[in-house]
Scaffold this motif. Structure first.
Motif, mmCIF file in Angstrom:
data_model
loop_
_atom_site.group_PDB
_atom_site.id
_atom_site.type_symbol
_atom_site.label_atom_id
_atom_site.label_comp_id
_atom_site.label_asym_id
_atom_site.label_seq_id
_atom_site.Cartn_x
_atom_site.Cartn_y
_atom_site.Cartn_z
ATOM 1 N N UNK A 1 -1.905 -35.336 -2.077
ATOM 2 C CA UNK A 1 -1.360 -36.478 -2.801
ATOM 3 C C UNK A 1 -0.024 -36.861 -2.200
ATOM 4 N N UNK A 2 0.262 -38.160 -2.271
ATOM 5 C CA UNK A 2 1.591 -38.657 -1.955
ATOM 6 C C UNK A 2 2.230 -39.067 -3.264
ATOM 7 N N UNK A 3 3.380 -38.479 -3.557
ATOM 8 C CA UNK A 3 4.028 -38.753 -4.830
ATOM 9 C C UNK A 3 3.926 -37.553 -5.751
ATOM 10 N N UNK A 4 4.012 -37.819 -7.035
ATOM 11 C CA UNK A 4 4.103 -36.743 -8.017
ATOM 12 C C UNK A 4 3.234 -37.094 -9.215
ATOM 13 N N UNK A 5 2.108 -36.403 -9.334
ATOM 14 C CA UNK A 5 1.234 -36.645 -10.485
ATOM 15 C C UNK A 5 0.332 -35.428 -10.691
ATOM 16 N N UNK A 6 -0.125 -35.248 -11.907
ATOM 17 C CA UNK A 6 -1.059 -34.172 -12.199
ATOM 18 C C UNK A 6 -0.437 -32.792 -12.078
ATOM 19 N N UNK A 7 -1.282 -31.789 -11.794
ATOM 20 C CA UNK A 7 -0.837 -30.401 -11.739
ATOM 21 C C UNK A 7 -0.246 -30.022 -10.392
ATOM 22 N N UNK A 8 -0.478 -30.830 -9.377
ATOM 23 C CA UNK A 8 -0.014 -30.477 -8.037
ATOM 24 C C UNK A 8 1.476 -30.744 -7.884
ATOM 25 N N UNK A 9 2.097 -29.991 -6.968
ATOM 26 C CA UNK A 9 3.507 -30.229 -6.654
ATOM 27 C C UNK A 9 3.670 -31.583 -5.979
ATOM 28 N N UNK A 10 4.886 -32.117 -5.996
ATOM 29 C CA UNK A 10 5.136 -33.419 -5.383
ATOM 30 C C UNK A 10 4.694 -33.410 -3.922
ATOM 31 N N UNK A 11 4.001 -34.465 -3.521
ATOM 32 C CA UNK A 11 3.496 -34.661 -2.157
ATOM 33 C C UNK A 11 2.461 -33.609 -1.747
ATOM 34 N N UNK A 12 1.883 -32.899 -2.722
ATOM 35 C CA UNK A 12 0.793 -31.982 -2.401
ATOM 36 C C UNK A 12 1.253 -30.673 -1.808
ATOM 37 N N UNK A 13 0.250 -29.837 -1.430
ATOM 38 C CA UNK A 13 0.554 -28.476 -1.000
ATOM 39 C C UNK A 13 0.478 -28.260 0.504
ATOM 40 N N UNK A 14 -0.066 -29.192 1.274
ATOM 41 C CA UNK A 14 -0.275 -28.940 2.704
ATOM 42 C C UNK A 14 1.026 -28.639 3.434
ATOM 43 N N UNK A 15 2.109 -29.291 3.037
ATOM 44 C CA UNK A 15 3.389 -29.131 3.731
ATOM 45 C C UNK A 15 4.077 -27.808 3.404
ATOM 46 N N UNK A 16 3.512 -27.045 2.451
ATOM 47 C CA UNK A 16 4.102 -25.762 2.060
ATOM 48 C C UNK A 16 3.235 -24.564 2.424
ATOM 49 N N UNK A 17 2.111 -24.780 3.085
ATOM 50 C CA UNK A 17 1.189 -23.698 3.394
ATOM 51 C C UNK A 17 1.256 -23.325 4.870
ATOM 52 N N UNK A 18 0.828 -22.106 5.162
ATOM 53 C CA UNK A 18 0.816 -21.630 6.546
ATOM 54 C C UNK A 18 -0.508 -22.023 7.197
ATOM 55 N N UNK A 19 -0.415 -22.781 8.271
ATOM 56 C CA UNK A 19 -1.567 -23.203 9.037
ATOM 57 C C UNK A 19 -1.840 -22.182 10.138
ATOM 58 N N UNK A 20 -3.021 -22.282 10.749
ATOM 59 C CA UNK A 20 -3.349 -21.422 11.883
ATOM 60 C C UNK A 20 -3.749 -22.291 13.070
ATOM 61 N N UNK A 21 -3.639 -21.726 14.256
ATOM 62 C CA UNK A 21 -4.071 -22.453 15.451
ATOM 63 C C UNK A 21 -5.592 -22.465 15.496
ATOM 64 N N UNK A 22 -6.161 -23.630 15.699
ATOM 65 C CA UNK A 22 -7.610 -23.835 15.744
ATOM 66 C C UNK A 22 -8.063 -23.640 17.186
ATOM 67 N N UNK A 23 -8.639 -22.493 17.467
ATOM 68 C CA UNK A 23 -8.977 -22.154 18.852
ATOM 69 C C UNK A 23 -10.178 -22.935 19.376
ATOM 70 N N UNK A 24 -11.100 -23.308 18.492
ATOM 71 C CA UNK A 24 -12.315 -24.014 18.944
ATOM 72 C C UNK A 24 -12.487 -25.278 18.102
ATOM 73 N N UNK A 25 -11.618 -26.273 18.303
ATOM 74 C CA UNK A 25 -11.718 -27.500 17.494
ATOM 75 C C UNK A 25 -12.896 -28.350 17.941
ATOM 76 N N UNK A 26 -13.494 -29.123 17.022
ATOM 77 C CA UNK A 26 -14.518 -30.087 17.433
ATOM 78 C C UNK A 26 -13.922 -31.070 18.436
ATOM 79 N N UNK A 27 -14.740 -31.606 19.319
ATOM 80 C CA UNK A 27 -14.201 -32.482 20.376
ATOM 81 C C UNK A 27 -13.659 -33.792 19.828
ATOM 82 N N UNK A 28 -12.604 -34.276 20.496
ATOM 83 C CA UNK A 28 -12.069 -35.610 20.270
ATOM 84 C C UNK A 28 -12.300 -36.421 21.535
ATOM 85 N N UNK A 29 -12.188 -37.754 21.466
ATOM 86 C CA UNK A 29 -12.354 -38.560 22.684
ATOM 87 C C UNK A 29 -11.413 -38.104 23.784
#
Length: 317
Positions: free
Chosen positions: A81-109
């Protein structure tokens, strides 16, 4: 890193290091000397420098770099989400979580990887997120740096299974500017916008460019490409191109609100401007198995204080 052609293939196009708090960090470089730093905490671009080593993104001197707090600056990712609504923290949770390197991503152009230094990251929901937002997804992010110094972010969000889900989104881009009073934004003229300072009332932009004399917090709707942020003080222009991101958020907190933001210096509003590629007015709904893609490309070009209207269509990415 050397400058031989072999260095710039996928395997060697990025290096993995850590920031001063020990958070994993990916560094992208191009042969001309430009660089970008992407933290695995939040999948957030923390720095983007041109070939002269000049920082192009703003980071607050009071920014907090320790999880689970998102850093004030760079390019945080706002999802689901962008903004602040519902049970989620403002602007959502993606910016606060630990990501991992995707070693075998699907192809892009091919043009999304050829001649570019890039890294692919992935985020999947934990049991904690599923309690508040019960949807299985895979979020793949490619961050790349072109030979011309262009920064590109490509997000692909897939509904893995279960029921449909809906989300809003933004690349919350903090640009470093000389002085906000010296900045104008072109490409928004005649567009409708929602003004968050007036209960999201809908207005139409009347000016041929947006300039800044007080707080601005607007969502420009169905914005055609591209948008230019012209910094007369630094004689440079950010040219923003996007795909899958119909809306543009423009934000500067100005003096009074800056004093109320804990992780922003009282006077730092003068040296920052957020111009976000976003999905706000009409959120995305994905059925099981469907995927959405949102692309943001930013290029910085030299501009003169005395130049007339910049012809955005002639800027080559």
């Amino acid at each position: 890193m050397g400058h031989s052609a072999a260095v710039w293939d996928y395997r060697a196009a990025h290096e993995l290091t850590t920031d001063w708090n020990g958070n994993p960090l990916v560094v992208l470089r191009n042969p001309q000397g430009a660089s970008a730093r992407i933290s695995l905490h939040g999948g957030q671009v923390m720095s983007w420098k041109n070939q002269h080593g000049e920082e192009l993104l703003f980071t607050s001197s009071k920014a907090i770099f320790k999880p689970p707090k998102a850093m004030r600056g760079g390019i945080p990712i706002c999802f689901p989400q962008f903004g602040n609504c519902g049970l989620l923290e403002q602007h959502g949770f993606a910016r606060n979580k630990v990501w991992t390197i995707d070693e075998i991503p699907p192809p892009l152009p091919p043009n999304d990887s050829n001649g570019k230094s890039f890294v692919d990251l992935i985020l999947k929901p934990s049991s904690e997120e599923l309690k508040f937002w019960p949807h299985s997804f895979e979020y793949r992010l490619r961050a790349s740096l072109g030979s011309n110094g262009q920064l590109s972010l490509i997000s692909r969000i897939r509904n893995v299974n279960g029921k449909p889900f809906t989300f809003s989104f933004a690349y919350h881009t903090y640009m470093s500017v000389s002085d906000i009073s010296e900045v104008r934004v072109e490409g928004l003229e005649t567009l409708d916008y929602l003004d968050n300072l007036f209960q999201r009332e809908r207005y139409t932009e009347q000016g041929d460019a947006l300039t800044f004399e007080s707080e601005v917090d607007r969502v420009y709707l169905s914005c055609p490409n591209p948008v230019a942020v012209i910094d007369h003080g630094k004689k440079r222009t950010f040219v923003i191109r996007k795909d899958g991101l119909p809306d543009v958020v423009v934000w500067n907190p100005w003096d009074k609100k800056s004093k109320a933001i804990v992780d922003l210096g009282d006077e730092e509003y003068k040296h920052m401007l957020c111009v976000d590629g976003a999905v706000v007015e009409n959120p995305i709904t994905l059925k099981p198995g469907e995927e959405w893609m949102g692309r943001l490309e930013i290029l910085v070009v030299a501009s003169s204080f005395c130049s007339d209207h910049l012809d955005l269509q002639k800027v080559r990415f």
